[in-house]
Design a protein around this motif. Structure first.
Motif, PDB file in Angstrom:
ATOM      1  N   VAL A  71       0.839  -1.203   0.000  1.00 27.55           N
ATOM      2  CA  VAL A  71       0.000   0.000   0.000  1.00 27.55           C
ATOM      3  C   VAL A  71       0.872   1.251   0.000  1.00 27.55           C
ATOM      4  O   VAL A  71       0.595   2.222  -0.708  1.00 27.55           O
ATOM      5  N   VAL A  72       1.952   1.211   0.763  1.00 26.90           N
ATOM      6  CA  VAL A  72       2.880   2.341   0.807  1.00 26.90           C
ATOM      7  C   VAL A  72       3.454   2.609  -0.581  1.00 26.90           C
ATOM      8  O   VAL A  72       3.518   3.764  -1.037  1.00 26.90           O
ATOM      9  N   VAL A  73       3.887   1.561  -1.269  1.00 30.08           N
ATOM     10  CA  VAL A  73       4.449   1.716  -2.617  1.00 30.08           C
ATOM     11  C   VAL A  73       3.411   2.329  -3.554  1.00 30.08           C
ATOM     12  O   VAL A  73       3.702   3.259  -4.322  1.00 30.08           O
ATOM     13  N   ILE A  74       2.182   1.808  -3.504  1.00 29.85           N
ATOM     14  CA  ILE A  74       1.105   2.325  -4.353  1.00 29.85           C
ATOM     15  C   ILE A  74       0.879   3.817  -4.094  1.00 29.85           C
ATOM     16  O   ILE A  74       0.772   4.625  -5.029  1.00 29.85           O
ATOM     17  N   GLU A  75       0.811   4.193  -2.831  1.00 27.98           N
ATOM     18  CA  GLU A  75       0.538   5.588  -2.486  1.00 27.98           C
ATOM     19  C   GLU A  75       1.672   6.511  -2.892  1.00 27.98           C
ATOM     20  O   GLU A  75       1.432   7.646  -3.344  1.00 27.98           O
ATOM     21  N   GLU A  76       2.900   6.040  -2.756  1.00 32.29           N
ATOM     22  CA  GLU A  76       4.036   6.890  -3.116  1.00 32.29           C
ATOM     23  C   GLU A  76       4.173   7.035  -4.630  1.00 32.29           C
ATOM     24  O   GLU A  76       4.608   8.075  -5.116  1.00 32.29           O
ATOM     25  N   LEU A  77       3.809   6.019  -5.383  1.00 28.33           N
ATOM     26  CA  LEU A  77       3.781   6.155  -6.840  1.00 28.33           C
ATOM     27  C   LEU A  77       2.741   7.203  -7.253  1.00 28.33           C
ATOM     28  O   LEU A  77       2.980   8.004  -8.159  1.00 28.33           O
ATOM     29  N   ALA A  78       1.596   7.193  -6.576  1.00 30.19           N
ATOM     30  CA  ALA A  78       0.554   8.187  -6.873  1.00 30.19           C
ATOM     31  C   ALA A  78       1.027   9.594  -6.538  1.00 30.19           C
ATOM     32  O   ALA A  78       0.689  10.555  -7.229  1.00 30.19           O
ATOM     33  N   ARG A  79       1.833   9.713  -5.491  1.00 25.96           N
ATOM     34  CA  ARG A  79       2.303  11.031  -5.060  1.00 25.96           C
ATOM     35  C   ARG A  79       3.126  11.713  -6.148  1.00 25.96           C
ATOM     36  O   ARG A  79       3.104  12.936  -6.278  1.00 25.96           O
ATOM     37  N   ILE A  80       3.863  10.925  -6.955  1.00 27.46           N
ATOM     38  CA  ILE A  80       4.676  11.507  -8.025  1.00 27.46           C
ATOM     39  C   ILE A  80       4.012  11.350  -9.406  1.00 27.46           C
ATOM     40  O   ILE A  80       4.644  11.553 -10.430  1.00 27.46           O
ATOM     41  N   MET A 238     -10.860 -15.922  -9.502  1.00 25.77           N
ATOM     42  CA  MET A 238     -11.874 -15.305  -8.654  1.00 25.77           C
ATOM     43  C   MET A 238     -11.317 -14.989  -7.262  1.00 25.77           C
ATOM     44  O   MET A 238     -11.618 -13.948  -6.674  1.00 25.77           O
ATOM     45  N   GLN A 239     -10.487 -15.894  -6.747  1.00 25.41           N
ATOM     46  CA  GLN A 239      -9.916 -15.673  -5.422  1.00 25.41           C
ATOM     47  C   GLN A 239      -8.940 -14.499  -5.414  1.00 25.41           C
ATOM     48  O   GLN A 239      -8.915 -13.708  -4.462  1.00 25.41           O
ATOM     49  N   LYS A 240      -8.143 -14.375  -6.451  1.00 19.54           N
ATOM     50  CA  LYS A 240      -7.122 -13.329  -6.470  1.00 19.54           C
ATOM     51  C   LYS A 240      -7.639 -11.985  -6.988  1.00 19.54           C
ATOM     52  O   LYS A 240      -7.000 -10.956  -6.768  1.00 19.54           O
ATOM     53  N   LEU A 241      -8.771 -12.004  -7.675  1.00 20.94           N
ATOM     54  CA  LEU A 241      -9.314 -10.739  -8.160  1.00 20.94           C
ATOM     55  C   LEU A 241      -9.741  -9.834  -7.006  1.00 20.94           C
ATOM     56  O   LEU A 241      -9.823  -8.619  -7.148  1.00 20.94           O
ATOM     57  N   GLN A 242      -9.993 -10.420  -5.831  1.00 22.53           N
ATOM     58  CA  GLN A 242     -10.347  -9.613  -4.667  1.00 22.53           C
ATOM     59  C   GLN A 242      -9.227  -8.635  -4.341  1.00 22.53           C
ATOM     60  O   GLN A 242      -9.459  -7.435  -4.180  1.00 22.53           O
ATOM     61  N   GLN A 243      -7.982  -9.137  -4.271  1.00 17.31           N
ATOM     62  CA  GLN A 243      -6.866  -8.246  -3.958  1.00 17.31           C
ATOM     63  C   GLN A 243      -6.564  -7.320  -5.125  1.00 17.31           C
ATOM     64  O   GLN A 243      -6.176  -6.164  -4.925  1.00 17.31           O
ATOM     65  N   GLU A 244      -6.733  -7.804  -6.352  1.00 18.30           N
ATOM     66  CA  GLU A 244      -6.489  -6.947  -7.513  1.00 18.30           C
ATOM     67  C   GLU A 244      -7.400  -5.727  -7.473  1.00 18.30           C
ATOM     68  O   GLU A 244      -6.949  -4.595  -7.682  1.00 18.30           O
ATOM     69  N   ARG A 245      -8.668  -5.948  -7.186  1.00 16.93           N
ATOM     70  CA  ARG A 245      -9.607  -4.827  -7.161  1.00 16.93           C
ATOM     71  C   ARG A 245      -9.344  -3.906  -5.980  1.00 16.93           C
ATOM     72  O   ARG A 245      -9.515  -2.689  -6.081  1.00 16.93           O
ATOM     73  N   LEU A 246      -8.894  -4.475  -4.884  1.00 12.68           N
ATOM     74  CA  LEU A 246      -8.524  -3.649  -3.738  1.00 12.68           C
ATOM     75  C   LEU A 246      -7.317  -2.781  -4.080  1.00 12.68           C
ATOM     76  O   LEU A 246      -7.272  -1.593  -3.738  1.00 12.68           O
ATOM     77  N   ALA A 247      -6.340  -3.350  -4.773  1.00  8.95           N
ATOM     78  CA  ALA A 247      -5.150  -2.594  -5.164  1.00  8.95           C
ATOM     79  C   ALA A 247      -5.523  -1.441  -6.099  1.00  8.95           C
ATOM     80  O   ALA A 247      -4.975  -0.336  -5.982  1.00  8.95           O
ATOM     81  N   VAL A 248      -6.448  -1.681  -7.015  1.00  8.36           N
ATOM     82  CA  VAL A 248      -6.910  -0.614  -7.909  1.00  8.36           C
ATOM     83  C   VAL A 248      -7.605   0.480  -7.104  1.00  8.36           C
ATOM     84  O   VAL A 248      -7.408   1.677  -7.348  1.00  8.36           O
ATOM     85  N   ALA A 249      -8.408   0.079  -6.127  1.00 12.82           N
ATOM     86  CA  ALA A 249      -9.102   1.061  -5.287  1.00 12.82           C
ATOM     87  C   ALA A 249      -8.119   1.901  -4.480  1.00 12.82           C
ATOM     88  O   ALA A 249      -8.290   3.118  -4.344  1.00 12.82           O
ATOM     89  N   VAL A 250      -7.088   1.256  -3.949  1.00  7.84           N
ATOM     90  CA  VAL A 250      -6.051   1.988  -3.204  1.00  7.84           C
ATOM     91  C   VAL A 250      -5.366   2.989  -4.129  1.00  7.84           C
ATOM     92  O   VAL A 250      -5.095   4.135  -3.749  1.00  7.84           O
ATOM     93  N   THR A 251      -5.081   2.571  -5.353  1.00  7.14           N
ATOM     94  CA  THR A 251      -4.460   3.451  -6.344  1.00  7.14           C
ATOM     95  C   THR A 251      -5.339   4.662  -6.621  1.00  7.14           C
ATOM     96  O   THR A 251      -4.864   5.810  -6.641  1.00  7.14           O
TER      97      THR A 251
END
Length: 381
Positions: A71-80, A238-251
């Motif tokens: 999550v930290v990596v995702i947020e810092e990429l968004a910051r720049i 189907m099992q892994k799409l849960q985290q994929e969609r969460l990662a997109v939401a965090v982004t």
């Protein structure tokens, strides 16, 4: 509100990530945008710095962290405003398939290289005639002795050109097989005869992320390149799409936060008719609305990330987050761009690139319409 999900260790990690991005990414962003891809050396440096798969156990070359480090990596990429360096795709969407379903031999072969950046990954699900309907995938894989033979076409594949390893969804069940038991996943290394990387696709946004077509023409891979059990591909997806969609939401959440912060700073400095833009009621009201949406969204995301890490079944909630956060990002970035006037239409301004990057968030990893279908089903409707 004060965020309480990060520990001191995560805060120290954030400082390291921020320094890395300022040093190794920001100076190259324009060149990467022009080239349409990120330098391979940047991936290796990210691996050396511990930014790739930070959750991976130390036994496989990871840092032994958790999803919050991602999550930290995702947020810092968004910051720049870096949308093309697809570390989250690699670390939190593709590699977890190998971690969760790979054999011991597959893990030992691939995971250390994924963490070091020597191997860049991609996942190939979407086809020219198949988007969110995974049961309609037409790429086939047939067993031929001690090999699997893949035939088919994939499109809109992120990291397609750079990837060294691609997880490919293909149909292994014959006619009449339950569509949900007909798919399997395969590990296909780049350079395999019959695995052809097609043209790089020109996109509206995410300029530095290479996206391309992939072709499989009598592509033969060893039998042990099957990931998990035959016929369980749909269940794994189907099992892994849960985290994929969460990662997109965090982004999306992090992008909205940064765009809003930069717009507030701009409107405080920009003057019209002798006063700052923030002193006009329309400007202050619009920014107040955006700030409210961002604040509410952050509270939901933080709670959802915490519950996700505890192993809860959150298909409905992750779909809600993917739907709401990406739609919210669209509203916020559109409102904020308007505050920049003509400058908001110029590519040299980050808000302009953010506007273009935001649009696809409502499409990939399942469209907003598909999210509504999933949510409704989870509600028993």
């Amino acid at each position: 509100m004060q965020r309480a999900i990060f520990s001191e260790e995560h805060d120290l990690f954030r400082d390291a990530v921020r320094r890395f991005l300022e040093r190794e990414v920001v100076p190259h962003q324009h060149a990467w945008n022009e080239a349409g891809s990120v330098d391979r050396e940047a991936w290796r440096k990210a691996g050396e710095a511990g930014l790739l798969c930070p959750w991976m156990p130390e036994e496989y070359g990871g840092a032994g962290g958790d999803f919050l480090h991602s999550v930290v990596v995702i947020e810092e990429l968004a910051r720049i405003y870096e949308s093309g360096f697809a570390m989250p795709l690699h670390s939190d969407i593709v590699v977890p398939y190998i971690q969760a379903y790979g054999s011991k031999a597959q893990k030992e072969r691939w995971l250390p290289a994924c963490a070091s950046g020597e191997v860049v990954t991609a996942v190939a699900m979407t086809e020219p005639g198949t988007g969110s309907d995974l049961a309609a995938i037409s790429t086939t894989a047939r067993r031929d002795g001690d090999q699997w033979v893949l035939d088919g076409t994939k499109t809109f594949i992120s990291n397609a050109i750079l990837c060294d390893l691609c997880i490919v969804a293909a149909r292994t069940g014959g006619e009449g097989t339950d569509p949900h038991q007909a798919l399997s996943l395969f590990l296909v290394p780049a350079g395999t005869p019959g695995f052809v990387k097609g043209r790089k696709l020109a996109k509206m946004g995410m300029a530095s992320q290479d996206t391309a077509e992939l072709f499989f023409e009598d592509c033969r891979i060893p039998a042990d390149h099957l990931l998990g059990a035959e016929g369980t591909g749909f269940l794994m997806l189907m099992q892994k799409l849960q985290q994929e969609r969460l990662a997109v939401a965090v982004t999306a959440q992090a992008a909205a936060q940064q765009v809003l912060a930069d717009t507030i700073a701009y409107t405080k400095e920009r003057h019209a008719f002798g006063r700052p833009l923030t002193k006009f009621q329309n400007t202050s009201f619009k920014l107040a609305e955006c700030a409210t949406e961002v604040e509410v969204g952050q509270a939901f995301i933080d709670r959802l990330v915490t519950e996700h890490m505890s192993g809860q079944y959150l298909v409905k909630e992750c779909s809600m987050a993917k739907l709401w956060q990406t739609e919210m990002l669209g509203r916020v970035v559109d409102t904020c761009l308007q505050m920049f006037g003509g400058y908001g239409y110029m590519l040299e301004y980050p808000v302009t690139r953010a506007f273009m990057d935001a649009r696809v968030q409502r499409i990939y990893a399942g469209t907003s319409e598909i999210m509504k279908v999933i949510i409704a089903k989870q509600m028993g409707l």
